[in-house]
Design an enzyme around this catalytic site. Structure first.
Site, short mmCIF file in Angstrom:
data_model
loop_
_atom_site.label_atom_id
_atom_site.label_comp_id
_atom_site.label_asym_id
_atom_site.label_seq_id
_atom_site.Cartn_x
_atom_site.Cartn_y
_atom_site.Cartn_z
N GLY A 11 39.48 49.24 -19.89
CA GLY A 11 38.54 50.36 -19.87
C GLY A 11 37.12 49.87 -19.62
O GLY A 11 36.71 48.86 -20.17
N ARG A 21 25.91 40.15 -14.55
CA ARG A 21 24.62 39.64 -14.07
C ARG A 21 24.23 38.37 -14.83
O ARG A 21 23.78 37.38 -14.23
CB ARG A 21 23.56 40.71 -14.25
CG ARG A 21 22.13 40.23 -14.03
CD ARG A 21 21.17 41.37 -14.35
NE ARG A 21 19.78 41.02 -14.21
CZ ARG A 21 19.04 40.48 -15.18
NH1 ARG A 21 19.58 40.21 -16.35
NH2 ARG A 21 17.77 40.22 -14.95
N VAL A 23 26.13 36.23 -16.33
CA VAL A 23 27.00 35.11 -15.95
C VAL A 23 26.52 34.55 -14.61
O VAL A 23 26.36 33.33 -14.45
CB VAL A 23 28.48 35.56 -15.88
CG1 VAL A 23 29.35 34.47 -15.25
CG2 VAL A 23 29.01 35.92 -17.27
N ARG A 72 43.98 48.78 -14.45
CA ARG A 72 45.11 48.45 -15.33
C ARG A 72 46.17 47.85 -14.40
O ARG A 72 46.49 48.42 -13.37
CB ARG A 72 45.66 49.70 -16.00
CG ARG A 72 44.59 50.53 -16.68
CD ARG A 72 44.55 50.35 -18.18
NE ARG A 72 43.55 51.25 -18.76
CZ ARG A 72 42.86 50.97 -19.86
NH1 ARG A 72 43.06 49.84 -20.49
NH2 ARG A 72 41.98 51.82 -20.33
N GLY A 102 38.73 44.39 -23.08
CA GLY A 102 39.22 44.64 -24.42
C GLY A 102 40.36 43.70 -24.80
O GLY A 102 40.57 42.67 -24.15
N ASP A 103 41.10 44.05 -25.85
CA ASP A 103 42.12 43.11 -26.35
C ASP A 103 43.27 42.91 -25.36
O ASP A 103 43.85 41.83 -25.29
CB ASP A 103 42.60 43.48 -27.74
CG ASP A 103 43.10 44.90 -27.84
OD1 ASP A 103 43.03 45.64 -26.84
OD2 ASP A 103 43.55 45.28 -28.94
N SER A 105 42.89 42.77 -22.13
CA SER A 105 42.32 41.80 -21.19
C SER A 105 42.32 40.40 -21.80
O SER A 105 42.53 39.41 -21.10
CB SER A 105 40.91 42.20 -20.80
OG SER A 105 40.90 43.51 -20.30
N THR A 125 34.04 46.83 -24.54
CA THR A 125 34.77 48.07 -24.80
C THR A 125 33.91 48.95 -25.71
O THR A 125 33.20 48.44 -26.57
CB THR A 125 36.14 47.82 -25.47
OG1 THR A 125 36.63 49.06 -25.99
CG2 THR A 125 36.06 46.84 -26.62
N ASP A 127 35.16 50.81 -27.88
CA ASP A 127 35.95 51.08 -29.09
C ASP A 127 35.54 50.23 -30.29
O ASP A 127 35.91 50.56 -31.42
CB ASP A 127 37.44 50.84 -28.80
CG ASP A 127 37.97 51.78 -27.73
OD1 ASP A 127 37.40 52.88 -27.58
OD2 ASP A 127 38.95 51.43 -27.05
N ASP A 129 36.76 47.47 -31.19
CA ASP A 129 38.03 47.14 -31.86
C ASP A 129 38.47 45.70 -31.65
O ASP A 129 39.65 45.39 -31.82
CB ASP A 129 39.13 48.11 -31.37
CG ASP A 129 39.39 47.99 -29.87
OD1 ASP A 129 38.57 47.38 -29.17
OD2 ASP A 129 40.41 48.53 -29.41
N ARG A 171 40.65 54.41 -29.66
CA ARG A 171 42.07 53.98 -29.74
C ARG A 171 42.53 53.94 -31.19
O ARG A 171 42.66 54.97 -31.81
CB ARG A 171 42.27 52.66 -29.00
CG ARG A 171 42.06 52.83 -27.51
CD ARG A 171 42.92 51.93 -26.73
NE ARG A 171 42.51 50.55 -26.93
CZ ARG A 171 42.94 49.53 -26.22
NH1 ARG A 171 43.82 49.73 -25.26
NH2 ARG A 171 42.52 48.32 -26.44
N LYS A 213 28.06 75.89 -46.94
CA LYS A 213 27.65 76.32 -45.61
C LYS A 213 28.88 76.81 -44.86
O LYS A 213 30.00 76.42 -45.17
CB LYS A 213 26.92 75.23 -44.84
CG LYS A 213 27.62 73.90 -44.78
CD LYS A 213 26.73 72.91 -44.05
CE LYS A 213 26.92 71.51 -44.58
NZ LYS A 213 26.12 70.51 -43.93
N GLN A 251 32.18 59.52 -22.75
CA GLN A 251 31.76 58.51 -23.72
C GLN A 251 31.63 57.13 -23.09
O GLN A 251 31.00 56.23 -23.64
CB GLN A 251 32.78 58.43 -24.87
CG GLN A 251 32.83 59.70 -25.68
CD GLN A 251 34.08 59.76 -26.55
OE1 GLN A 251 34.05 59.37 -27.70
NE2 GLN A 251 35.17 60.25 -26.00
P1 ADP Z 1 41.74 46.60 -22.53
O1 ADP Z 1 41.36 45.27 -22.01
O2 ADP Z 1 40.59 47.58 -22.45
O3 ADP Z 1 42.40 46.54 -23.88
P2 ADP Z 1 44.37 47.03 -21.29
O4 ADP Z 1 45.10 46.97 -22.58
O5 ADP Z 1 44.78 48.03 -20.27
O6 ADP Z 1 42.79 47.24 -21.51
O7 ADP Z 1 44.48 45.58 -20.62
C1 ADP Z 1 43.83 45.33 -19.40
C2 ADP Z 1 44.71 44.49 -18.52
O8 ADP Z 1 44.97 43.22 -19.13
C3 ADP Z 1 46.09 45.05 -18.25
O9 ADP Z 1 46.09 46.06 -17.27
C4 ADP Z 1 46.83 43.82 -17.78
O10 ADP Z 1 46.50 43.51 -16.43
C5 ADP Z 1 46.22 42.73 -18.67
N1 ADP Z 1 47.11 42.46 -19.82
C6 ADP Z 1 47.31 43.25 -20.90
N2 ADP Z 1 48.24 42.72 -21.73
C7 ADP Z 1 48.63 41.56 -21.17
C8 ADP Z 1 49.57 40.51 -21.52
N3 ADP Z 1 50.31 40.58 -22.64
N4 ADP Z 1 49.71 39.46 -20.68
C9 ADP Z 1 48.98 39.39 -19.55
N5 ADP Z 1 48.10 40.33 -19.15
C10 ADP Z 1 47.92 41.39 -19.93
#
Ligand code: ADP
Length: 319
Positions: A11, A21, A23, A72, A102-103, A105, A125, A127, A129, A171, A213, A251
């Protein structure tokens, strides 16, 4: 180290551009070439990798979204797909990768690191999280966006003595909802970290004199329940008008606020410096106002994000 790459994945979040930038500029500062990967892991697999020049990141600091694009790409879980990605990087003599996301990624970054290709994760992210950091890039900007909506809904719901349910992203993390509830003066908060007692909520909402209220704002995290259906049940049971507002993707958008620009800039610099020091398989965080790095595998497998019980207590005292 002479060449590194950077991508954004999952996301999008305000401040991702500021991190890219940072980096690129840090790389340039140290004589390292920085490549940008389009569309996250999808572009890595499809070899959409291009050198980022100074002007490519000009006027990006204040822009929402990510100019590299995000996607994704579930197929990245397959080893052969990742092998192709690593070959694409090595063909350009790229030695390391910064992943902003995010997690999910981070899982991809962990897998690449385990295959011998060093990655650094930056938490991007709304979130909030991700373990190992107090703040993620984009979270506080999103909080301000949510608050604008809460303030507007307060105006209309108080004019109409209406119950307003506001569904907020996160999430499985209630941080954005809880902070918005405190800062927006909500009457009720429903978050994944606390059990949700629908009966108790309806009973309380059905007794406006006890609340002193007649309007009410209820902040609820996405995925907790069907918020539209909940509003209907509340209306039927209390006889009071109740409306659900699903804030959704608004958001995620908008220019990053100052805090996120600073955070993204600091983390981007730090990521490149960690790579220069020979670190790989790390993720960057800010804890107690200090930049820190953790093992990316530990961060996603064993580290816990502490629930903000003190903020929850604050909320309870202020309603
Ligand atoms: P976020 O990073 O926001 O949590 P996603 O959960 O959609 O978003 O993960 C982003 C991308 O990371 C996925 O579309 C996929 O390409 C990669 N990814 C997610 N889980 C795994 C995994 N277990 N192994 C390898 N790549 C993953």
């Amino acid at each position: 180290i002479k060449k590194i790459a950077v991508l954004t994945s999952g996301g999008d979040a305000p401040g991702m551009n500021a991190a890219i930038r940072a980096v690129q500029r840090t790389g340039m500062h140290h004589g390292i070439e920085v490549y940008g990967v389009m569309h996250g892991y999808l572009g890595l697999y499809q070899n959409e990798i291009k050198l980022l020049e100074r002007q490519d990141v000009a006027n990006m600091l204040n822009r929402g979204g990510t100019f590299l694009g995000s996607a994704r790409f579930p197929k990245f879980k397959e080893e052969t797909v990742r092998q192709q990605a690593v070959e694409n990087l090595r063909a350009l003599d790229i030695e390391a990768l910064v992943v902003i996301g995010g997690d999910g990624s981070y899982m991809g970054a962990k897998a690449l690191t385990e295959m011998g290709f060093p990655c650094i994760g930056l938490p991007g992210t709304i979130d909030n999280d991700i373990p190992g950091t107090d703040y993620t890039i984009g979270y506080l900007t999103a909080l301000n966006t949510v608050l604008e909506a809460v303030d507007r809904l307060r105006d209309t719901s108080s004019s109409h003595n209406r119950i307003s349910l506001i569904e907020i992203m996160g999430r499985h993390c209630g941080d954005l909802t809880l902070a918005a509830a405190v800062a927006g003066g909500a009457e009720y908060v429903i978050i994944p970290e606390k059990p949700f007692d629908e009966e108790a909520l309806i009973t309380a909402l059905g007794n406006p004199s006890a609340r002193r209220k007649s309007h009410a704002i209820v902040c609820i995290t996405e995925n907790m329940t069907d918020t539209e259906a909940l509003a209907k049940r509340i209306e039927e049971r209390t006889g009071q008008e109740a409306r659900a507002t699903i804030l959704g993707h608004i958001q995620r958008g908008g220019a990053p606020r100052g805090f996120d620009r600073v955070l993204a800039s600091q983390m981007g610099v730090y990521a490149v410096e960690l790579l220069m020091q020979g670190h790989g398989g790390r993720c960057v965080g800010i804890q107690s106002n200090q930049l820190v790095h953790h093992d990316i595998i530990e961060a996603i497998t064993t580290m816990q994000r502490p629930f903000k019980q003190d903020l929850f207590n604050t909320f309870k005292k202020l309603v």
